[in-house]
Design a protein around this motif. Structure first.
Motif, mmCIF file in Angstrom:
data_model
loop_
_atom_site.group_PDB
_atom_site.id
_atom_site.type_symbol
_atom_site.label_atom_id
_atom_site.label_comp_id
_atom_site.label_asym_id
_atom_site.label_seq_id
_atom_site.Cartn_x
_atom_site.Cartn_y
_atom_site.Cartn_z
ATOM 1 N N GLY A 240 0.801 -1.211 0.000
ATOM 2 C CA GLY A 240 0.000 0.000 0.000
ATOM 3 C C GLY A 240 0.838 1.266 0.000
ATOM 4 O O GLY A 240 0.494 2.253 -0.655
ATOM 5 N N LYS A 241 1.958 1.236 0.714
ATOM 6 C CA LYS A 241 2.795 2.436 0.793
ATOM 7 C C LYS A 241 3.518 2.729 -0.513
ATOM 8 O O LYS A 241 4.106 3.802 -0.659
ATOM 9 C CB LYS A 241 3.775 2.310 1.954
ATOM 10 N N ALA A 242 3.485 1.780 -1.455
ATOM 11 C CA ALA A 242 4.015 2.085 -2.788
ATOM 12 C C ALA A 242 3.248 3.246 -3.395
ATOM 13 O O ALA A 242 3.803 4.048 -4.156
ATOM 14 C CB ALA A 242 3.919 0.861 -3.691
ATOM 15 N N LEU A 280 15.858 5.313 -2.355
ATOM 16 C CA LEU A 280 15.572 3.909 -2.627
ATOM 17 C C LEU A 280 16.723 3.016 -2.157
ATOM 18 O O LEU A 280 17.891 3.333 -2.365
ATOM 19 C CB LEU A 280 15.349 3.699 -4.125
ATOM 20 N N ARG A 281 16.368 1.893 -1.558
ATOM 21 C CA ARG A 281 17.375 0.911 -1.153
ATOM 22 C C ARG A 281 16.760 -0.489 -1.226
ATOM 23 O O ARG A 281 15.537 -0.639 -1.249
ATOM 24 C CB ARG A 281 17.880 1.182 0.262
ATOM 25 N N PHE A 282 17.619 -1.485 -1.287
ATOM 26 C CA PHE A 282 17.187 -2.884 -1.297
ATOM 27 C C PHE A 282 17.557 -3.538 0.027
ATOM 28 O O PHE A 282 18.607 -3.244 0.607
ATOM 29 C CB PHE A 282 17.876 -3.669 -2.419
ATOM 30 N N GLU A 283 16.695 -4.433 0.485
ATOM 31 C CA GLU A 283 17.037 -5.340 1.565
ATOM 32 C C GLU A 283 16.901 -6.749 1.016
ATOM 33 O O GLU A 283 15.836 -7.116 0.514
ATOM 34 C CB GLU A 283 16.156 -5.126 2.792
ATOM 35 N N VAL A 321 12.158 -3.791 -1.705
ATOM 36 C CA VAL A 321 12.505 -2.427 -2.102
ATOM 37 C C VAL A 321 11.896 -1.458 -1.089
ATOM 38 O O VAL A 321 10.702 -1.514 -0.801
ATOM 39 C CB VAL A 321 11.982 -2.102 -3.508
ATOM 40 N N PHE A 322 12.740 -0.582 -0.570
ATOM 41 C CA PHE A 322 12.300 0.428 0.388
ATOM 42 C C PHE A 322 12.477 1.815 -0.215
ATOM 43 O O PHE A 322 13.453 2.088 -0.916
ATOM 44 C CB PHE A 322 13.113 0.349 1.676
ATOM 45 N N ALA A 323 11.524 2.673 0.073
ATOM 46 C CA ALA A 323 11.643 4.099 -0.224
ATOM 47 C C ALA A 323 11.704 4.798 1.123
ATOM 48 O O ALA A 323 10.698 4.859 1.835
ATOM 49 C CB ALA A 323 10.460 4.592 -1.035
ATOM 50 N N ASP A 326 9.673 3.202 4.009
ATOM 51 C CA ASP A 326 8.463 2.526 3.531
ATOM 52 C C ASP A 326 8.816 1.319 2.666
ATOM 53 O O ASP A 326 9.533 1.451 1.666
ATOM 54 C CB ASP A 326 7.597 3.486 2.712
ATOM 55 N N LEU A 327 8.289 0.147 3.023
ATOM 56 C CA LEU A 327 8.418 -1.039 2.179
ATOM 57 C C LEU A 327 7.425 -0.906 1.031
ATOM 58 O O LEU A 327 6.221 -0.762 1.255
ATOM 59 C CB LEU A 327 8.112 -2.293 2.997
ATOM 60 N N ILE A 328 7.924 -0.930 -0.220
ATOM 61 C CA ILE A 328 7.029 -0.670 -1.344
ATOM 62 C C ILE A 328 6.854 -1.856 -2.290
ATOM 63 O O ILE A 328 5.834 -1.955 -2.971
ATOM 64 C CB ILE A 328 7.474 0.572 -2.152
#
Length: 337
Positions: A240-242, A280-283, A321-323, A326-328
């Motif tokens: 949803g936060k996307a 933007l970052r990746f986990e 993927v995080f912004a 926020d997990l998007i």
């Protein structure tokens, strides 16, 4: 170098799709203020409520905004009814007659609980938005189909499981989802927290299509060919936060991906104006540990952002993927040696 998946190319034309950006010249603060000012209104007189929400607004989009904001911030999700309806529909999915009878029964229950307790499921949200909009002389339709969230199982998509709305404003149809805009289910507690998400209001149909699949294809509101149901089911998880951070999701187009070591994987998004590419970052989780990585920025043409990543070792990975915080989005990658 081989690319993972299909990289969707789109020619961006200004205002090519009906979306909120059509109304960048409109200040919605007055409409929102009116909606919040009637926070404690009951549903025993819907014509009067529609009048209160819209009579002092000048444009149709502001009138719809006030109604939409009121519904999103005053109606609570009835998770108990949602879970009961889900179980029953699953049980009756192969019996068309009994399923139809159940649908009629639950529709009555939805409306009774909505009007009495201001609690409902997606059908009630969409019904109330349509009814109040129609009372304000706005064209608004309920759209039925399939919705995918982070908690959706493939078995949930064997029968219709979601409803939303299309509204005609200044001669164009626009998509909105009042249920998901008011907050999304917590996958652990199975509860829903009121947490308004702006991006579900007059959403870009291309972003909306990632996790909404209408039964009637006319409600895609897409200019290109609409995706198959299999493509929809196999799509990435979009949270949803996307809708707070993205204007468009372009690639990868699948949740599960098979790649080779050192194969370049392309991620492509159009960002909301409030977000920077550096946010933007990746986990990445390999089942043993979770690490944070910064992807390589390959394209930053205004709000259109391209990112690249390569796995160095074989295995199975979840990539989130995080912004900012926020997990998007989530994808999985099986990396072959």
């Amino acid at each position: 170098m081989k690319l993972a998946g299909f990289l969707l190319l789109i020619v961006f034309a200004t205002q090519a799709y009906a979306q909120k950006a059509d109304f960048d010249h409109i200040d919605f603060h007055k409409a929102d203020s009116i909606a919040l000012g009637y926070k404690n209104e009951d549903l025993d007189n819907l014509p009067e409520l529609a009048h209160k929400l819209t009579t002092n607004l000048d444009t149709d989009v502001e009138r719809f905004r006030a109604i939409y904001m009121w519904v999103c911030t005053n109606i609570n999700n009835d998770y108990g009814l949602y879970a009961k309806n889900k179980r029953k529909r699953e049980k009756l999915k192969t019996d068309t007659v009994k399923l139809q009878a159940w649908n009629q029964t639950v529709t009555k229950t939805v409306l009774i609980k909505l009007l009495k307790n201001k609690k409902t499921i997606c059908t009630g949200y969409a019904y109330l938005l349509k009814t109040l909009s129609n009372l304000a002389n706005l064209e608004c339709e309920m759209i039925h189909g399939y919705g995918r969230t982070s908690t959706t199982k493939m078995a949930d998509l064997e029968t219709q499981n979601h409803s939303w709305n299309a509204t005609k404003i200044e001669g164009k149809w626009y998509l909105s989802d009042p249920t998901w805009a008011s907050g999304l289910e917590n996958p652990v507690s199975k509860s829903k927290k009121l947490d308004y998400i702006e991006g579900f209001f007059l959403a870009d149909p291309r972003l909306f299509a990632v996790n909404h699949y209408p039964v009637e294809k006319q409600w895609w509101l897409l200019k290109e060919r609409f995706p198959s149901f299999e493509t929809f089911k196999n799509g990435p998880i979009l949270y949803g936060k996307a809708y707070r951070n993205l204007s468009l999701h372009l690639a990868p187009i699948k949740l599960h991906n098979l790649v080779n070591k050192y194969e370049t994987i392309n991620f492509k998004y159009e960002l909301d104006l409030s977000l920077n590419a550096q946010d933007l970052r990746f986990e990445i989780d390999d089942g043993y540990e979770r690490k944070t990585v910064t992807p390589r920025l390959t394209l930053n043409d205004g709000q259109l952002v391209g990112l690249e990543y390569q796995f160095r070792f074989g295995g199975f990975y979840d990539l989130h993927v995080f912004a900012a915080n926020d997990l998007i989005a989530t994808y999985t990658f099986k990396v072959s040696d």
